[in-house]
Design an enzyme around this catalytic site. Structure first.
Site: not given
Length: 411
Positions: A200, A222
């Site tokens: 994270d 991403k």
């Protein structure tokens, strides 16, 4: 006569009589391990520390409340002599010798027939460190070696060649508030054993730099989402990599189950038949205020604290927080993910009766080198956030505890 080194051995004491003479600090330190070993423990001492007395009250040991008397070592397999009476210690040591009972002497290691090593455990392995001679005995040195070895085994920096632990599946690891030193020992070890780490944004990023080159590190922010919701895409990535037989760590900020969607990931993995381990982490809701010198509870000031998510505004129909109830509380209110909503949160609390002058502290980037604390009140916090440029991540503390101590010097 040449001095010979001690012969190391592990004693299996389950159900076997162990006699401890003396109920002071030495006994207190040693008894826990003897209890864990399953020994039948007889303590002989007229007095004992409160902790030792509690062991007797719980039935973990048998306590004879009197001084040592000859014959007390009868039937013993092992003895720990730790009284404050040198004569009693010498007499008991002689009795142990005559009955061939291995005996540790806290007052005179030279006269003992056994020494207690500095011990520690890590994942089923016991580390025991002994010095090789009486003359060279330095408990601090052996303890330091023990600590270094156990720490290396625990955090994965010390691994036997060709014996790297590798468990297929997923570990949801709470990384703590940001400082890499505040991850748990177990979390750090699992990171060192991972094939894939899905991290994270709020996880302790410095830990990722320590990973070996072969470890695949994936930024959760991403992951290509496509037609999936963000969380669904993360779930699918966890299932995909673990399904290939890899050891996967989902590194999350704080604790996985405190506004971290950890249970959603557990449910998805369970449905997919993927084994999952949850490793709790230090929540930013208590650690970040502490790092800024703010206790979330304090005697005579706050007897409770409440943690709420501020990512949804009070007037949003999706909000599950009873803000009217929050305003009535007399303790501490900790708001996570609420920087951009703090204005409306403050207005709502005031509208439901919270005093406008209630102290507020915002701690940005808590526990990291960029930590800073900004103080305000409910009446001024919205403007303060704008003028001071407070940005997420920040933990917001509302209540009298903010003024218990002055702001600490920032790192």
């Amino acid at each position: 006569m040449a001095e010979h080194p001690a012969y190391p051995v592990g004693l299996r004491l389950t159900g076997r009589r162990v006699v401890v003479l003396g109920g002071g600090q030495v006994a207190q330190r040693r008894l826990s391990a003897l209890i864990a070993a399953g020994a039948d423990i007889l303590l002989v001492s007229p007095e004992a520390t409160p902790s030792v007395e509690a062991m007797a009250d719980a039935g973990e040991i048998t306590w004879l409340r009197r001084p040592y008397a000859e014959g007390d070592l009868s039937g013993a397999w092992y003895a720990l002599i730790a009284t404050s009476d040198p004569v009693a210690n010498s007499t008991a040591s002689a009795e142990a010798e005559s009955h061939r009972v291995w005996c540790v002497r806290s007052d005179d290691a030279d006269q003992a027939t056994a020494w207690t090593p500095a011990t520690g455990t890590s994942e089923g392995v016991t580390v025991a460190v002994l010095t090789t001679s009486v003359r060279g005995r330095d408990p601090r040195h052996t303890a330091a070696i023990r600590d270094a070895v156990v720490a290396g085994l625990s955090d994965g920096t010390l691994v036997a060649p060709h014996h790297r632990t590798r468990t297929p599946g997923v570990a949801l690891v709470g990384g703590g508030p940001g400082d890499p030193d505040l991850i748990t020992v177990r979390g750090r070890r699992l990171l060192a054993e991972a094939d894939v780490v899905i991290a994270d944004r709020l996880g302790p990023r410095d830990l990722l730099a320590e990973l070996p080159p072969h470890v695949e590190v994936i930024d959760a922010a991403k992951i290509p989402y496509g037609r999936y919701m963000a969380q669904e895409a993360i779930n699918n990535a966890l299932i995909e990599h673990a399904g290939q037989g890899k050891s996967v760590v989902r590194l999350k900020g704080g604790d996985p189950f405190v506004f971290g969607r950890g249970m959603e990931e557990v449910q998805a993995l369970t449905e997919a038949g993927i084994p999952c381990t949850v490793v709790p982490g230090i929540s930013s809701s208590i650690s970040v205020p502490a790092a800024a010198g703010i206790p979330v509870t304090h005697r005579g000031v706050a007897h409770e604290f409440t943690v709420v998510s501020g990512h949804v505004a009070p007037d949003d129909e999706r909000s599950l927080v009873d803000w009217a109830a929050m305003a009535r509380l007399t303790g501490t209110l900790v708001v996570l993910m609420g920087v951009d909503k703090i204005g409306r949160i403050a207005e709502t609390l005031i509208a439901h009766g919270k005093a406008p002058e209630t102290p507020v502290a915002l701690v940005q980037e808590g526990t990291t080198a960029a930590q800073r604390r900004v103080d305000a009140t409910l009446a001024t916090v919205a403007e303060t956030v704008r003028t001071e440029g407070v940005k997420p991540p920040a933990v917001i503390v509302i209540g009298a505890v903010v003024d218990v101590a002055p702001p600490t010097e920032q790192p």
